[in-house]
Scaffold this motif. Structure first.
Motif, mmCIF file in Angstrom:
data_model
loop_
_atom_site.group_PDB
_atom_site.id
_atom_site.type_symbol
_atom_site.label_atom_id
_atom_site.label_comp_id
_atom_site.label_asym_id
_atom_site.label_seq_id
_atom_site.Cartn_x
_atom_site.Cartn_y
_atom_site.Cartn_z
ATOM 1 N N ILE B 20 0.842 -1.200 0.000
ATOM 2 C CA ILE B 20 0.000 0.000 0.000
ATOM 3 C C ILE B 20 0.880 1.255 0.000
ATOM 4 O O ILE B 20 0.672 2.182 -0.779
ATOM 5 N N ARG B 21 1.896 1.254 0.873
ATOM 6 C CA ARG B 21 2.730 2.452 0.991
ATOM 7 C C ARG B 21 3.517 2.739 -0.269
ATOM 8 O O ARG B 21 3.753 3.899 -0.589
ATOM 9 N N SER B 22 3.904 1.693 -0.988
ATOM 10 C CA SER B 22 4.691 2.022 -2.173
ATOM 11 C C SER B 22 3.866 2.091 -3.454
ATOM 12 O O SER B 22 4.389 2.448 -4.497
ATOM 13 N N ASN B 23 2.562 1.749 -3.373
ATOM 14 C CA ASN B 23 1.773 1.758 -4.611
ATOM 15 C C ASN B 23 0.559 2.679 -4.626
ATOM 16 O O ASN B 23 0.034 2.980 -5.688
ATOM 17 N N LEU B 24 0.094 3.089 -3.465
ATOM 18 C CA LEU B 24 -1.102 3.941 -3.450
ATOM 19 C C LEU B 24 -0.748 5.362 -3.030
ATOM 20 O O LEU B 24 0.156 5.575 -2.229
ATOM 21 N N GLU B 25 -1.468 6.300 -3.592
ATOM 22 C CA GLU B 25 -1.278 7.718 -3.255
ATOM 23 C C GLU B 25 -1.934 7.998 -1.897
ATOM 24 O O GLU B 25 -2.830 7.272 -1.480
ATOM 25 N N PRO B 26 -1.522 9.088 -1.249
ATOM 26 C CA PRO B 26 -2.245 9.484 -0.029
ATOM 27 C C PRO B 26 -3.702 9.807 -0.377
ATOM 28 O O PRO B 26 -3.985 10.250 -1.494
ATOM 29 N N ALA B 27 -4.599 9.570 0.578
ATOM 30 C CA ALA B 27 -6.018 9.814 0.339
ATOM 31 C C ALA B 27 -6.256 11.286 0.017
ATOM 32 O O ALA B 27 -5.660 12.159 0.626
ATOM 33 N N ASP B 28 -7.114 11.512 -0.960
ATOM 34 C CA ASP B 28 -7.527 12.874 -1.269
ATOM 35 C C ASP B 28 -8.993 12.784 -1.670
ATOM 36 O O ASP B 28 -9.328 12.244 -2.714
#
Ligand SMILES: Cc1cc2nc3c(=O)[nH]c(=O)nc-3n(C[C@H](O)[C@H](O)[C@H](O)COP(=O)(O)OP(=O)(O)OC[C@H]3O[C@@H](n4cnc5c(N)ncnc54)[C@H](O)[C@@H]3O)c2cc1C
Lengths: 395, 425
Positions: B20-28
Motif C-alpha cells: 500500500i505504501r509504495s503503490n497507493l497515493e495518499p487519500a484525497d
C-alpha cells in the motif's frame, strides 16, 4: 406473550473464555442471593453500605485480586486481570451491588504496581501487608483523588520534610473514605504527583460523610490538615507518580463503565419485559411503534456502550497508545447514553418508574453516580477534543 | 489451499502495508466530496470513476482484490480477518471509494450468495477487475421502504423474461454497467411470494436512465424506465417467485454497510475518512479555542469512534452466529443517526459562515449544504425507521405492526400515487 430477548442478548465481552465465564457466573449467582434488591434497600440507611462478611466472601470469588500479580497473592483468570474485572463490574451493575469495588481495586493495583519492579517481580515489603488485607477482603480502601473546582484539578499538596511526608488539602467525593481501613491520597508535589497511603484514624485526617444518589455506595469529604507520615507511606516516589495516577484513573473509569453497562442492560431487560406485560388500549405496550422505535434506539445505545466499554478496557489493559482517547470516548458515551437509556426506561414504566418500591431506580442511581465520577461526559468530551485537535494539527 | 498455505493475518498485514505504501497515493477526497456536492462536470465525474476503475484493477493485479472471495471467482480465498487487516492498513490512502457500495455489497454479495456457478464465474472477476460496476435496482416510485411491494413486472416468454416498470433513487446508475433488479413475477400471490431477482446491463435498448437533480445540485440520483427489457432466464438470480429469499439477504448485506467482508475501505472511526473534520471547520474560522466548539468536536469524535467499535462488535456477533443477521440493523441505525449528527455539528461550528460563505472559507464553506442534505444517511440504504422496525421486531421480538397486505393477492393491495416521473408516460 414473553420476550425472546434472553435468546439474543450478547453479553459483556463477546467471546469470554470458559474461565472468564465461570468467574462471571459465580459472581452473578453470589450477587443474586447476597445482594438482592431487598438487601440493597435494607442497606439504604446503613452507615457502611455493605456487610463485611459479604465483602470477604466476594474477595474469595476474586473481586479484589484480579489487578494484583500472583507474586503478591493476587492473580487473574485470563492473564489480563482488568478484562476479568470488567466481568465482575458488569455483574455489579446488573445487581446494583454494594461494596467498594472501584477504590479497593484501584488501591490494590496501585500498591502492587509500586511493589513490583518493572522487570523482575520483587516484592517490596512496605505495603505488602496492606495488599494482603485488601486481597483477603479483611480490609477495604478509599482512593482520595477527586476535588471540587473541575475534573483534574489538584490542590492537595504533599511535601517532603526529612524522613516524613506532609499532606494538606481536601478531597471529595472520596468513595468509602469513612469506612475504609486505608486511604490512598493523590496529591501534587511541585509539577509532579505523589501518592501516600494513610491508615484510617491517622491524626489530622477528618472525614465528613456526604449524601449521595446511590443507596449503598458511600462518599465523604476527606480533609488532610498537615498530616505527617513516615516517608515509607509514599507509594512510588515523591513527585513522580503522574503516570501511575493517570493509569489509576483509567482503571477506575474502566470499572465504572463496565458497571454502568451492566446497569443499563438490566434496566433495559426489565423494561422490555414490562412492555410485553403491560397493556394499554387493549394491546401490549410492545406493539406500539413509537415505543418499539425507542427500544430500538435503546438497544443501539446498549450495544454501542458494550462495544466501546470492551474496546477501551482492552486498550487500558494493554496500556496502548490510544488508551487515553478510548477511555474518554467510553466514559463520555456511556455516561451520556447510560442516563438517556435508563431515563427512557423510567418514562416507559410510567408512574411506577418513579417509586421507591420499583427496582428500576437502583440501576438509575448506579448509572447516574458513575457518570459523574472521574469526569463527566462533558469533561471527557473536552479531553477527546484536545487529543483530536493535537492529532489533526500534528498530522 | 491447505491450512499451512494460508498466510497468517499479521504476516499478511505487513506485506499489505508495504505494498500500500509504495503503490497507493495518499487519500484525497476532494473530488469525492465535490461529486457528492454536485460540483463536478459530467466529464470530471467520469474521469473520477475511470480513476477508480484503474485503482481497482491495480488492486486486482497485485492480488488485493476480493481478499475474502473464493479463488474460483478471481478472489484471494483468504478470510474476513485478512480483509480487515488490509482495510486497516488502507487508512490514509487512496482507494476506489465509489466502487464499494452497492457494487461489492450488496451486489457482488448477493451474486455470491445466490448466483449460479456461471453467473459467479462471469461477473465476479469482472467486478474485481473494475471492468463492470453494479447498481441495485430496488426502490420504486411507489415506495422504497416496502421493498416487497415492487411493481416492476417480469413476464415469462419462453427462455426469456420481459421486464417493464421503473426503478428510482439509484445513485450513479448513469455511469454503472449492470443492475441487480427485484421484479414482480406473480400478481396473484401475496406480495412476498411473487418476486424474482434478475440481472441485466444498464446501457441497452429498453433501459432509459434519467438523472435526477438533488437539492444540493448533485445529479447522482437516477431513475430507470424499463420498457420491454428482455432478460434471458439464465440471468435470473434465485428461484422464480422466491425473490424475497434473495431480498432478505440483500437487505442484510445492505445493512452491513462497511462492515461487510467484501468491502475494501478504511474502517470507520479513523479520522482520515472522507468526511469533513470538525477540527478543520473550527480552525478555518478561528474558533478552535471556544470550549463550546471543543465540546462539539469531542462529541463528533466520540460518535465516530463508537461507531467503529459497534460495527466491529455487531460484525463479530453476526459472523459467529451469536446474533442473528437482523442485528446488522443496529449498526445501520447508529450510522444514520451519527452521520446526521456529524453534519449538524459541522454546521453549528461553522456559525454564520455555514449559511453564507466565500471560497476561501476553507472547510467551513458549504457546511450549510451538508446540513440541507443531512437526512441522506438516514434514508439511503433503507431508512432508520425501517432499521428500528427490524431491531424491535426481529431482534427484540416485539409484535409486528398490523398490516393489511400480507395475505392479500398482491393485485388487491391498496396503493397510493407514485413519486418521481410517471413510468407509464
Ligand atoms: C443517497 C441515496 C442513495 C440511494 N441509493 C439507492 C440505490 O442505489 N438503489 C435503490 O434501490 N434505492 C436507493 N435509495 C433509495 C432508498 O433506499 C429509499 O429512498 C428508502 O428505502 C426509502 O424509500 P422511499 O424514498 O420510497 O420512502 P418511503 O418508503 O415512502 O418512506 C417515507 C417515510 O416513511 C417512513 N416509513 C415508511 N414505512 C414505514 C413504516 N412501516 N413504519 C415507519 N415508518 C415508515 C420511512 O422511514 C420514511 O421516513 C437511495 C436513497 C438515497 C437517499
Amino acid at each position: 406473550m414473553t420476550s425472546i430477548f434472553s435468546t439474543v442478548v450478547v453479553t459483556m465481552l463477546l467471546e469470554p473464555t470458559p474461565d472468564q465465564e465461570f468467574l462471571k457466573e459465580t459472581t452473578a449467582k453470589f450477587l443474586t442471593s447476597q445482594a438482592s434488591v431487598a438487601e440493597i434497600r435494607r442497606l439504604r440507611d446503613d452507615p457502611i453500605g455493605f456487610d463485611r462478611d459479604y465483602w470477604r466472601r466476594g474477595a474469595d470469588l476474586g473481586w479484589t485480586s484480579l489487578l494484583v500479580p500472583e507474586a503478591l497473592g493476587g492473580g487473574s483468570v485470563s492473564g489480563r486481570g482488568l478484562i476479568d474485572l470488567t466481568l465482575i463490574a458488569h455483574e455489579f451493575g446488573r445487581h446494583a451491588a454494594p461494596g467498594p469495588l472501584v477504590p479497593t481495586n484501584v488501591v490494590a493495583a496501585a500498591l502492587a504496581a509500586s511493589a513490583v519492579g518493572p522487570s523482575a517481580p520483587s516484592v517490596s515489603t512496605e505495603h505488602s501487608d496492606v495488599i494482603g488485607a485488601l486481597l483477603s477482603g479483611r480490609a477495604t480502601a478509599s482512593w482520595c483523588m477527586e476535588e471540587t473546582g473541575g475534573f483534574g484539578r489538584m490542590t492537595t499538596e504533599a511535601r517532603r520534610d526529612g524522613q516524613e511526608v506532609v499532606l494538606s488539602g481536601t478531597k471529595r467525593p472520596a468513595e468509602s473514605a469513612a469506612q475504609a481501613d486505608f486511604l490512598l491520597v493523590t496529591a501534587k508535589t511541585g509539577e509532579g504527583a505523589t501518592q501516600v497511603l494513610i491508615p484510617s484514624g491517622t491524626p489530622g485526617v477528618s472525614v465528613r460523610p456526604m449524601q449521595t444518589v446511590d443507596l449503598t455506595r458511600r462518599f465523604a469529604v476527606a480533609t488532610f490538615d498537615e498530616v505527617r507520615l513516615p516517608i515509607a507511606a509514599v507509594v512510588g516516589e515523591v513527585g513522580s507518580a503522574s503516570e501511575e495516577v493517570e493509569h489509576q484513573l483509567r482503571v477506575a473509569q474502566v470499572i465504572l463503565n463496565a458497571e454502568t453497562v451492566g446497569a443499563m442492560e438490566r434496566a433495559f431487560e426489565m423494561t422490555v419485559e414490562w412492555a410485553f406485560d403491560r397493556y394499554s388500549f387493549g394491546r401490549p405496550l410492545a406493539s406500539y411503534q413509537e415505543l418499539k422505535h425507542r427500544f430500538a434506539d435503546m438497544k443501539t445505545w446498549l450495544e454501542s456502550s458494550h462495544a466501546i466499554a470492551d474496546a477501551s478496557a482492552e486498550a487500558v489493559a494493554a496500556k496502548a497508545p490510544d488508551a487515553g482517547l478510548l477511555i474518554s470516548v467510553a466514559k463520555a458515551f456511556i455516561g451520556h447514553y447510560g442516563g438517556e437509556l435508563i431515563q427512557d426506561c423510567v418514562q416507559i414504566h410510567g408512574g411506577i418508574g418513579l417509586t421507591f418500591e420499583h427496582d428500576l431506580h437502583l440501576f438509575l442511581r448506579r448509572a447516574t453516580l458513575n457518570s459523574s465520577l472521574f469526569g463527566t461526559p462533558a469533561d471527557h468530551r473536552q479531553r477527546i477534543s484536545t487529543i483530536t485537535i493535537a492529532e489533526e494539527c500534528a498530522g | 489451499m491447505t491450512a499451512a498455505e494460508v498466510e497468517g493475518v499479521e504476516g499478511y498485514r505487513v506485506r499489505a502495508r508495504s505494498w500500500i505504501r509504495s503503490n497507493l497515493e495518499p487519500a484525497d477526497f476532494t473530488t469525492l466530496e465535490a461529486g457528492l456536492a454536485g460540483e463536478l462536470s459530467e466529464a470530471e465525474e467520469l474521469a473520477a470513476i475511470d480513476h477508480e476503475r484503474r485503482l481497482q484493477r491495480k488492486l486486482f493485479d497485485a492480488g488485493y482484490a476480493g481478499i475474502s472471495i473464493d479463488r474460483d471467482y478471481g478472489g484471494q480465498g483468504l478470510s474476513p480477518a485478512h480483509q480487515r487487516a488490509f482495510n486497516e492498513e488502507l487508512t490514509g490512502f487512496d482507494y476506489p471509494a465509489r466502487l464499494q457500495v452497492p457494487n461489492f455489497s450488496p451486489c457482488a454479495a448477493v451474486l455470491l450468495d445466490f448466483g449460479t456457478e456461471d453467473q459467479k464465474r462471469t461477473h465476479i472477476p469482472a467486478i474485481l477487475k473494475g471492468e463492470k460496476l453494479w447498481m441495485q435496482l430496488l426502490s420504486e416510485p411507489s415506495g422504497g421502504s416496502d421493498v416487497a411491494a415492487a411493481l416492476t413486472t417480469a413476464v415469462r416468454d419462453g427462455d426469456e423474461w420481459i421486464l417493464n416498470g421503473s426503478k428510482i433513487w439509484t445513485t450513479g446508475a448513469w455511469w454503472s454497467d449492470w443492475g441487480l433488479c427485484l421484479a414482480r413475477t406473480n400478481w396473484d400471490a401475496p406480495k412476498h411470494r411473487g418476486l424474482t431477482v434478475f440481472i441485466f446491463p444498464l446501457h441497452r435498448d429498453g433501459v432509459d436512465v434519467h438523472r435526477i437533480e438533488m437539492l444540493n445540485g448533485s445529479k447522482e440520483f437516477c431513475q430507470e424506465f424499463l420498457t420491454d427489457v428482455r432478460v434471458p432466464d439464465s440471468d435470473r438470480v434465485g428461484d422464480v417467485d422466491q425473490g424475497w429469499t434473495v431480498g432478505t439477504r440483500w437487505m442484510f448485506h445492505e445493512r452491513m454497510l462497511y462492515n461487510s467482508p467484501l468491502i475494501t475501505a478504511p474502517p470507520t472511526g479513523r479520522p482520515t475518512q472522507g468526511a469533513v473534520s470538525p477540527v478543520g471547520v473550527a480552525r478555518d474560522i478561528g474558533v478552535l479555542d471556544d470550549p463550546r466548539v471543543r465540546d462539539l468536536i469531542g462529541e463528533a469524535r466520540m460518535l465516530e469512534m463508537v461507531e467503529g467499535e459497534l460495527q466491529e462488535r455487531i460484525g463479530t456477533a453476526v459472523r459467529s452466529g451469536r446474533m442473528s443477521d437482523q442485528g446488522a440493523a443496529i449498526a445501520r441505525l447508529y450510522h444514520g443517526v451519527s452521520a446526521a449528527r456529524a453534519r449538524s455539528i459541522n454546521f453549528e461550528i461553522a456559525g454564520a459562515t455555514g449559511a453564507a460563505w466565500v471560497d476561501d472559507d476553507g472547510s467551513a464553506a458549504g457546511r450549510g449544504i451538508d446540513f440541507l442534505m443531512r437526512q441522506s444517511p438516514c434514508i439511503a440504504g433503507g431508512t432508520t425507521e425501517m432499521a428500528r422496525n427490524v431491531i424491535s421486531e426481529r431482534v427484540l421480538g416485539m409484535p409486528r405492526d398490523r398490516t393489511t397486505d400480507r395475505d392479500l393477492p398482491f393485485r388487491e393491495v391498496p396503493r397510493g400515487p407514485a413519486a418521481g416521473a410517471d413510468s407509464r408516460s
